[in-house]
Design an enzyme around this catalytic site. Structure first.
Site, short mmCIF file in Angstrom:
data_model
loop_
_atom_site.label_atom_id
_atom_site.label_comp_id
_atom_site.label_asym_id
_atom_site.label_seq_id
_atom_site.Cartn_x
_atom_site.Cartn_y
_atom_site.Cartn_z
N ARG A 37 20.11 6.78 -11.86
CA ARG A 37 21.56 6.70 -11.65
C ARG A 37 22.31 6.68 -12.97
O ARG A 37 23.52 6.77 -12.99
CB ARG A 37 21.91 5.42 -10.87
CG ARG A 37 21.57 5.51 -9.40
CD ARG A 37 21.61 4.16 -8.76
NE ARG A 37 20.58 3.30 -9.29
CZ ARG A 37 20.39 2.04 -8.93
NH1 ARG A 37 21.18 1.50 -8.04
NH2 ARG A 37 19.41 1.32 -9.45
N LEU A 65 20.75 7.55 -4.59
CA LEU A 65 20.20 7.67 -3.24
C LEU A 65 21.30 7.68 -2.18
O LEU A 65 21.12 8.21 -1.09
CB LEU A 65 19.24 6.52 -2.95
CG LEU A 65 17.94 6.48 -3.78
CD1 LEU A 65 17.24 5.15 -3.63
CD2 LEU A 65 17.03 7.63 -3.36
N SER A 86 13.67 3.41 -4.90
CA SER A 86 14.02 2.55 -3.78
C SER A 86 14.37 1.18 -4.36
O SER A 86 13.72 0.76 -5.32
CB SER A 86 12.81 2.40 -2.83
OG SER A 86 13.20 2.11 -1.52
N SER A 128 4.82 1.41 0.87
CA SER A 128 4.35 0.09 0.44
C SER A 128 3.41 -0.47 1.49
O SER A 128 3.48 -0.10 2.68
CB SER A 128 5.56 -0.84 0.28
OG SER A 128 5.14 -2.15 0.02
N LYS A 161 11.31 -0.68 3.55
CA LYS A 161 10.20 0.24 3.27
C LYS A 161 9.63 0.80 4.58
O LYS A 161 9.25 1.97 4.65
CB LYS A 161 9.09 -0.49 2.48
CG LYS A 161 9.51 -0.95 1.10
CD LYS A 161 10.05 0.15 0.23
CE LYS A 161 9.02 1.14 -0.26
NZ LYS A 161 9.63 2.23 -1.08
N SER A 201 7.85 -7.58 -8.90
CA SER A 201 6.47 -8.04 -8.72
C SER A 201 5.97 -8.82 -9.94
O SER A 201 4.99 -9.54 -9.87
CB SER A 201 5.53 -6.88 -8.40
OG SER A 201 5.56 -5.91 -9.41
N TYR A 310 -5.83 -11.78 2.77
CA TYR A 310 -5.73 -10.40 3.27
C TYR A 310 -7.05 -9.68 3.04
O TYR A 310 -7.57 -9.68 1.93
CB TYR A 310 -4.64 -9.63 2.51
CG TYR A 310 -3.25 -10.18 2.69
CD1 TYR A 310 -2.39 -9.64 3.63
CD2 TYR A 310 -2.80 -11.23 1.90
CE1 TYR A 310 -1.10 -10.13 3.79
CE2 TYR A 310 -1.52 -11.74 2.06
CZ TYR A 310 -0.68 -11.19 3.00
OH TYR A 310 0.58 -11.69 3.15
#
Ligand code: NAP
Length: 358
Positions: A37, A65, A86, A128, A161, A201, A310
């Site tokens: 952008r 976007l 995103s 994701s 996502k 993250s 997980y």
């Protein structure tokens, strides 16, 4: 040898992941067209421009976007498009405006531009693991899983996502498209960053060094190195047989495992790492109580994830694309070293305001 002389379009070029994709594309002699952008800002920042090969083979264009038709010019003359752009933050004041609209409308916008331009052979979309999993489960996760738990009110990033990836597959269903779509679904992306901006993250790693997280909490994190995720995108682009979704994860580590690893690597000598043992039954009760004082995004994350781990089946990406993951523990160390070199460790996290707060 690159398998196209046309530029490869990478959206969201200034991002943590996209910058690594661009670095690897340039190293493999591809020409690259990046979108952001803010071209002037990315030039001032200088990190992309200083990548080897960038002076000859990287051009930057501006595209938002949320602007209809913004990618029309960018896709012209490209055979491959990597759509990584995103918004990525967990705590949005206006989730529809800040997260869902750019993720979903932006994905449609890129695909519409590709469809109009005509020359593109394949789009590789960065989705994701969040589009697969909204809450932990006992069974093993794989590419058949879809997140049907998150919503605008609860887990809006994961919802953005999920909706964006669904919109992409719906778009491909519509009629005879002249290009195909391959999707990469990474878990939490870690590893060294080419760009100085702190990624969402990475903030967990910073908060383990700045005193914001005094206790070791019963949380488990599926993780993957940014260098492997970038390689997965390029393999998905180059391999004509690549198809569908690819779960992309190197392994899961508990917070305790990570903290012990960081202590062994000497980070405990320089920073006050979490030490209060809260990864037990009493700790879980306390953490749930304290999480009620946290922003909704963090509260939701803790309430769903606490005490769960997980199991992920990554055989598809390893067998079909031939991706071999690097060691997660080394990626954790490399993440911390990179954050330290950029001057982030031990500092209070400067939250980048969501668009609705600007
Ligand atoms: P990042 O560093 O925040 O990069 C995201 C990029 O998206 C930014 O560089 C930004 O580009 C662009 N963007 C955001 N809003 C935009 C808008 N309205 N219009 C145009 N561009 C916009 O995040 P990242 O970690 O590299 O994430 C890259 C992709 O991986 C995202 O799709 C994310 O959902 C996905 N992912 C990330 C993780 C993770 O743990 N990091 C895990 C799984 C999936 P400009 O500011 O330059 O315009």
């Amino acid at each position: 040898m690159p398998n196209t002389t046309a530029p490869v379009l990478v959206t969201g070029a200034t991002g943590f992941l996209a910058a690594e994709i661009i670095k690897q594309l340039l190293a493999a002699d591809y020409r690259v067209r990046g979108t952001t952008r803010d071209v002037a800002g990315s030039e001032a920042d200088g990190q992309l421009a200083s990548l080897p090969g960038a002076d000859q083979r990287l051009e930057m264009l501006e595209a938002d976007l949320l602007d209809p038709g913004a990618f029309d010019a960018a896709v012209v003359g490209c055979e491959y498009v990597m759509h990584t752009a995103s918004p990525f933050f967990l705590d949005a004041e206006d989730p529809q405006h800040d997260l869902i609209d750019p993720a979903v409308e932006g994905t449609r916008s890129v695909l519409e531009s590709v469809s109009k331009a005509g020359g593109v052979r394949r789009v590789v979309l960065t989705s994701s693991f969040a589009a697969m999993s909204g809450a932990p489960k006992e069974e093993t996760w794989n590419e058949d899983d879809w997140n049907d738990v998150s919503s605008l009110d609860s887990g809006p990033y994961a919802y953005s996502k999920t909706m964006a990836e669904r919109a992409a597959w719906d778009f491909m269903d519509d009629d005879d498209r002249s290009f195909d779509l391959v999707v990469i679904n990474p878990t939490g992306i870690i590893g060294p960053s080419i760009v100085p901006r702190l990624n969402a993250s990475h903030s967990l790693f910073v908060s383990a060094t700045n005193g914001e997280t005094p206790g070791i909490i019963d949380l488990h994190f599926p993780m993957v190195d940014v260098r492997d995720v970038a390689r997965a995108h390029i393999m998905a682009m180059e391999n004509p047989e690549a198809a569908g979704r690819y779960l992309c994860s190197a392994g899961t580590r508990s917070m305790r495992q990570n903290i012990e690893l960081l202590k062994e690597a000497g980070f405990g000598d320089r920073y006050k790492l979490p030490s209060l043992p809260l990864d037990n039954a009493l700790g879980n009760v306390l953490v749930r109580l304290v999480s009620r004082t946290q922003p909704k995004g963090i509260r939701d994350f803790i309430s769903r994830s606490l005490g769960h781990t997980y199991e992920l089946d990554t055989s598809k990406i390893r067998t079909e694309l031939g991706l071999e993951f690097r060691d997660v523990d080394q990626s954790v160390i490399d993440t911390m070293t990179s954050l330290e070199n950029w001057g982030h460790l031990g500092k209070k996290i400067e939250v980048v305001p969501a668009p609705s707060r600007l």
